[in-house]
Design a protein around this motif. Structure first.
Motif, PDB file in Angstrom:
ATOM      1  N   ALA A 196       0.820  -1.212   0.000  1.00 15.15           N
ATOM      2  CA  ALA A 196       0.000   0.000   0.000  1.00 15.15           C
ATOM      3  C   ALA A 196       0.856   1.264   0.000  1.00 15.15           C
ATOM      4  O   ALA A 196       1.559   1.533   0.978  1.00 15.15           O
ATOM      5  CB  ALA A 196      -0.910   0.001   1.222  1.00 15.15           C
ATOM      6  N   PRO A 197       0.798   2.070  -1.054  1.00 17.05           N
ATOM      7  CA  PRO A 197       1.493   3.366  -1.046  1.00 17.05           C
ATOM      8  C   PRO A 197       0.642   4.393  -0.308  1.00 17.05           C
ATOM      9  O   PRO A 197      -0.288   4.961  -0.861  1.00 17.05           O
ATOM     10  CB  PRO A 197       1.630   3.696  -2.531  1.00 17.05           C
ATOM     11  CG  PRO A 197       0.461   3.018  -3.174  1.00 17.05           C
ATOM     12  CD  PRO A 197       0.142   1.803  -2.342  1.00 17.05           C
ATOM     13  N   VAL A 198       0.952   4.633   0.931  1.00 17.85           N
ATOM     14  CA  VAL A 198       0.106   5.494   1.755  1.00 17.85           C
ATOM     15  C   VAL A 198       0.506   6.960   1.664  1.00 17.85           C
ATOM     16  O   VAL A 198      -0.241   7.832   2.120  1.00 17.85           O
ATOM     17  CB  VAL A 198       0.129   5.048   3.230  1.00 17.85           C
ATOM     18  CG1 VAL A 198      -0.458   3.658   3.377  1.00 17.85           C
ATOM     19  CG2 VAL A 198       1.544   5.102   3.801  1.00 17.85           C
ATOM     20  N   TYR A 199       1.663   7.229   1.080  1.00 20.89           N
ATOM     21  CA  TYR A 199       2.127   8.612   0.954  1.00 20.89           C
ATOM     22  C   TYR A 199       2.001   9.051  -0.496  1.00 20.89           C
ATOM     23  O   TYR A 199       2.582   8.442  -1.400  1.00 20.89           O
ATOM     24  CB  TYR A 199       3.586   8.721   1.403  1.00 20.89           C
ATOM     25  CG  TYR A 199       4.133  10.138   1.333  1.00 20.89           C
ATOM     26  CD1 TYR A 199       3.782  11.066   2.299  1.00 20.89           C
ATOM     27  CD2 TYR A 199       4.988  10.517   0.313  1.00 20.89           C
ATOM     28  CE1 TYR A 199       4.278  12.364   2.245  1.00 20.89           C
ATOM     29  CE2 TYR A 199       5.493  11.814   0.246  1.00 20.89           C
ATOM     30  CZ  TYR A 199       5.131  12.733   1.208  1.00 20.89           C
ATOM     31  OH  TYR A 199       5.614  14.011   1.142  1.00 20.89           O
ATOM     32  N   ALA A 200       1.206  10.084  -0.728  1.00 19.22           N
ATOM     33  CA  ALA A 200       1.052  10.628  -2.077  1.00 19.22           C
ATOM     34  C   ALA A 200       2.210  11.570  -2.381  1.00 19.22           C
ATOM     35  O   ALA A 200       2.667  12.309  -1.506  1.00 19.22           O
ATOM     36  CB  ALA A 200      -0.280  11.360  -2.207  1.00 19.22           C
ATOM     37  N   THR A 201       2.676  11.551  -3.618  1.00 14.74           N
ATOM     38  CA  THR A 201       3.770  12.434  -4.018  1.00 14.74           C
ATOM     39  C   THR A 201       3.669  12.705  -5.505  1.00 14.74           C
ATOM     40  O   THR A 201       3.348  11.796  -6.278  1.00 14.74           O
ATOM     41  CB  THR A 201       5.145  11.817  -3.680  1.00 14.74           C
ATOM     42  OG1 THR A 201       6.179  12.724  -4.065  1.00 14.74           O
ATOM     43  CG2 THR A 201       5.364  10.495  -4.392  1.00 14.74           C
ATOM     44  N   VAL A 202       3.899  13.942  -5.892  1.00 18.87           N
ATOM     45  CA  VAL A 202       3.827  14.262  -7.314  1.00 18.87           C
ATOM     46  C   VAL A 202       4.924  13.523  -8.066  1.00 18.87           C
ATOM     47  O   VAL A 202       4.663  12.808  -9.035  1.00 18.87           O
ATOM     48  CB  VAL A 202       3.940  15.775  -7.552  1.00 18.87           C
ATOM     49  CG1 VAL A 202       3.925  16.080  -9.061  1.00 18.87           C
ATOM     50  CG2 VAL A 202       2.803  16.523  -6.858  1.00 18.87           C
ATOM     51  N   ASN A 203       6.142  13.681  -7.613  1.00 18.09           N
ATOM     52  CA  ASN A 203       7.281  13.073  -8.303  1.00 18.09           C
ATOM     53  C   ASN A 203       7.728  11.828  -7.531  1.00 18.09           C
ATOM     54  O   ASN A 203       7.999  11.898  -6.331  1.00 18.09           O
ATOM     55  CB  ASN A 203       8.435  14.073  -8.394  1.00 18.09           C
ATOM     56  CG  ASN A 203       9.416  13.714  -9.500  1.00 18.09           C
ATOM     57  OD1 ASN A 203       9.213  12.766 -10.261  1.00 18.09           O
ATOM     58  ND2 ASN A 203      10.484  14.481  -9.612  1.00 18.09           N
ATOM     59  N   PHE A 204       7.821  10.722  -8.237  1.00 18.77           N
ATOM     60  CA  PHE A 204       8.152   9.446  -7.602  1.00 18.77           C
ATOM     61  C   PHE A 204       9.311   8.764  -8.337  1.00 18.77           C
ATOM     62  O   PHE A 204       9.190   7.650  -8.837  1.00 18.77           O
ATOM     63  CB  PHE A 204       6.904   8.556  -7.587  1.00 18.77           C
ATOM     64  CG  PHE A 204       7.060   7.234  -6.886  1.00 18.77           C
ATOM     65  CD1 PHE A 204       7.956   7.052  -5.846  1.00 18.77           C
ATOM     66  CD2 PHE A 204       6.262   6.160  -7.269  1.00 18.77           C
ATOM     67  CE1 PHE A 204       8.077   5.827  -5.205  1.00 18.77           C
ATOM     68  CE2 PHE A 204       6.371   4.924  -6.645  1.00 18.77           C
ATOM     69  CZ  PHE A 204       7.281   4.758  -5.602  1.00 18.77           C
ATOM     70  N   PRO A 205      10.480   9.422  -8.411  1.00 16.43           N
ATOM     71  CA  PRO A 205      11.628   8.809  -9.077  1.00 16.43           C
ATOM     72  C   PRO A 205      12.168   7.604  -8.320  1.00 16.43           C
ATOM     73  O   PRO A 205      12.893   6.778  -8.887  1.00 16.43           O
ATOM     74  CB  PRO A 205      12.663   9.940  -9.129  1.00 16.43           C
ATOM     75  CG  PRO A 205      12.318  10.808  -7.963  1.00 16.43           C
ATOM     76  CD  PRO A 205      10.811  10.760  -7.869  1.00 16.43           C
ATOM     77  N   GLU A 206      11.799   7.484  -7.048  1.00 17.02           N
ATOM     78  CA  GLU A 206      12.269   6.339  -6.253  1.00 17.02           C
ATOM     79  C   GLU A 206      11.797   5.009  -6.833  1.00 17.02           C
ATOM     80  O   GLU A 206      12.442   3.979  -6.617  1.00 17.02           O
ATOM     81  CB  GLU A 206      11.788   6.474  -4.804  1.00 17.02           C
ATOM     82  CG  GLU A 206      12.390   7.639  -4.056  1.00 17.02           C
ATOM     83  CD  GLU A 206      11.615   8.933  -4.250  1.00 17.02           C
ATOM     84  OE1 GLU A 206      11.971   9.940  -3.597  1.00 17.02           O
ATOM     85  OE2 GLU A 206      10.665   8.952  -5.064  1.00 17.02           O
ATOM     86  N   TYR A 207      10.681   5.027  -7.547  1.00 20.44           N
ATOM     87  CA  TYR A 207      10.194   3.802  -8.180  1.00 20.44           C
ATOM     88  C   TYR A 207      11.282   3.201  -9.074  1.00 20.44           C
ATOM     89  O   TYR A 207      11.612   2.018  -8.983  1.00 20.44           O
ATOM     90  CB  TYR A 207       8.944   4.103  -9.010  1.00 20.44           C
ATOM     91  CG  TYR A 207       8.307   2.894  -9.672  1.00 20.44           C
ATOM     92  CD1 TYR A 207       7.168   2.308  -9.123  1.00 20.44           C
ATOM     93  CD2 TYR A 207       8.818   2.348 -10.841  1.00 20.44           C
ATOM     94  CE1 TYR A 207       6.574   1.206  -9.721  1.00 20.44           C
ATOM     95  CE2 TYR A 207       8.238   1.248 -11.445  1.00 20.44           C
ATOM     96  CZ  TYR A 207       7.116   0.686 -10.883  1.00 20.44           C
ATOM     97  OH  TYR A 207       6.528  -0.413 -11.481  1.00 20.44           O
ATOM     98  N   LEU A 208      11.872   4.038  -9.929  1.00 21.35           N
ATOM     99  CA  LEU A 208      12.897   3.547 -10.849  1.00 21.35           C
ATOM    100  C   LEU A 208      14.213   3.266 -10.135  1.00 21.35           C
ATOM    101  O   LEU A 208      15.010   2.452 -10.609  1.00 21.35           O
ATOM    102  CB  LEU A 208      13.101   4.547 -11.984  1.00 21.35           C
ATOM    103  CG  LEU A 208      11.878   4.770 -12.881  1.00 21.35           C
ATOM    104  CD1 LEU A 208      12.200   5.758 -13.995  1.00 21.35           C
ATOM    105  CD2 LEU A 208      11.377   3.459 -13.472  1.00 21.35           C
TER     106      LEU A 208
END
Length: 490
Positions: A196-208
């Protein structure tokens, strides 16, 4: 999403008819659980319908609609709990009424099992179309209110008002499971909020960044070779003289045309999607969902990238694309951003993105962000920065970058982000899954525990057990069951 098929799952019961890649179908946001929908009805999985309000937050609006749900009573014992599986950004798959770890728990605990499809996905159509005006009724807050009303009315009609209800969900529905317990503690006794991604964020470069680390866990050279290939293609896209060769190498449906940064971003993201999706679902036991291509794993992709007989890294990258096309029986790839825009702005329920793509990308623009950009230097891809993602919000829904930022801030203000103040919520996550970067991976307090499973991907603990499961995955499932046993006695 050439529009890649996002297969949404309950765990993502969650982000596009995902034929895991770069391909054809709906939306092309690389998101949550994507699950294949099996439209066949099995015994015990007949669809049911529940009357919901269109707008739970406007008492003067009396409009209603029919929401789809499923029920499995085969394990229920008098006095047992009620398990509610929460649907997400795709059609609810009745296969989950016959498969999955939650049913193992249900059998042991004598639970009644329900699954509620998320508004605006699958067959749950609150409005006549998917216009931006209609989509204003699509939000996590409205979805939680749907769950609350469903729980109240079903509790009364089934004589289960005073039973203990447990919410289950994975990916975006995992967030909903946590938030359901957070916002409606009088209605739900406990929640299992998987991946569950409980923290919303505009930029999510951590995914990559996690994609890099997950590829490197197989072979440290693998993400390095992927980066070389992606950088090479980005350079080739600057020279029209190379377009014929690129078109041939990647078997594109039409000659590559790069007229602006959106065109190049779309193509580069499409190719990166092969790796992103495989990492996200690496070795998950999804066969019962009807998902194809499950045999393509990180090990397989890194073997192709390391095969010097195929040529340089660029050639190996193209070989990966062809491998994925073969797996999903695709004749060619559509590299046209204009075609993608055409599909994503089609507001008909019969449109090519109506299976979830148009709806989910709207939710990212209006609530969550989650844009997996290439803005970090510590990741293997090139060419789809945050600006490329945000321009789609404007093009598809007339939502500006400033409005996205404000919406994301409001989401965290409303739910608390990482700062969850509740009880009896367990947060399982896998170390391979890029989404764990926005999840709870350490205990908040004793009754808000995290279960961090080394070596597993997105929602792995939700799938049926099998002999080749990692020991730590089996232990995680057992630990979650023990927690449920304890909490149901409280």
């Amino acid at each position: 999403m050439a529009v890649r098929v996002l297969v949404l799952f309950l765990c993502k019961v969650s982000l596009f008819l995902q034929l895991g890649v770069i391909v054809v179908a709906e939306g092309r946001f690389y998101g949550f659980r994507k699950f294949h929908v099996d439209s066949s009805q099995r015994a015990g999985s007949e669809e049911q319908w529940f009357t919901q309000k269109l707008d739970h937050f406007n008492g003067a609006d009396s409009r209603v609609w029919k929401q789809r749900y499923f029920i499995n009573e085969s394990f229920y014992k008098s006095g047992g709990p009620v398990f509610l599986m929460i649907g997400g950004e795709g059609p609810a798959n009745p296969g989950w009424m016959q498969n999955g770890t939650w049913l193992t728990y249900a059998e042991k605990l004598g639970a009644l099992c329900l699954m509620l499809e998320h508004r605006f996905y699958g067959k749950s159509h609150p409005t006549g179309d998917l216009s931006t005006d209609s989509l204003r009724f699509l939000s996590s807050r409205q979805a939680l209110a749907d769950l609350a009303h469903f729980r109240t009315v079903m509790g009364e009609s089934l004589g289960l008002t005073h039973s203990r209800w447990v919410a289950f969900g994975g990916s975006y529905p995992g967030s909903l499971a946590a938030w359901f317990r957070l916002k409606y503690p009088h209605l739900v006794h406990a929640s299992v909020a998987t991946s569950a991604p409980v923290y919303a964020t505009v930029n999510f470069p951590e995914y990559l960044e996690v994609v890099w680390r997950s590829l490197a866990s197989e072979n440290v050279e693998c993400p390095v070779l992927v980066k070389k290939a992606s950088d090479t293609i980005a350079e080739l896209l600057k020279d029209p003289e190379t377009f014929d060769n690129v078109t041939k190498d990647f078997n594109l449906c039409s000659k590559l045309q790069i007229q602006n940064p959106m065109d190049s971003g779309y193509f580069l993201e499409m190719l990166a999607g092969n790796f992103m999706d495989v990492v996200q679902y690496n070795e998950d036991n999804r066969e019962f969902e009807g998902v194809v291509g499950g045999n393509i794993t990180i090990k397989v992709l890194c073997a192709v990238m390391g095969d010097t007989s195929l040529g340089d890294p660029y050639a190996r990258y193209a070989a990966v694309a062809r491998l994925m096309m073969d797996a999903f029986s695709l004749k060619c790839l559509d590299p046209s951003f204009s075609n993608y825009t055409r599909d994503m702005t089609n507001s008909s329920w019969d449109g090519p993105a109506a299976g979830g793509g148009r709806q989910w990308v709207y939710q990212t623009c209006s609530e969550f962000g989650f844009y997996q950009s290439t803005d970090s230097p510590n990741q293997p891809f090139t060419g789809f920065p945050l600006g490329y993602q945000l321009k789609q919000c404007a093009a598809f829904y007339n939502i500006s970058a400033e409005q996205v930022a404000e919406a994301v801030a409001q989401t965290n203000e409303y739910y608390g982000g990482y700062d969850i103040r509740s009880s009896r919520i367990v947060f399982p996550n896998g170390s391979i899954d890029p989404w764990h970067a926005l999840g709870i991976t350490q205990d908040i307090v004793a009754d808000l525990p995290a279960v961090f499973i080394k070596g597993t991907a997105h929602c792995a603990n939700m799938y049926p057990a099998r002999s080749q499961d990692l020991p730590q995955l089996s232990l995680a499932r057992d630990h979650i069951f023990i927690l449920l046993q304890q909490w149901l006695k409280q």
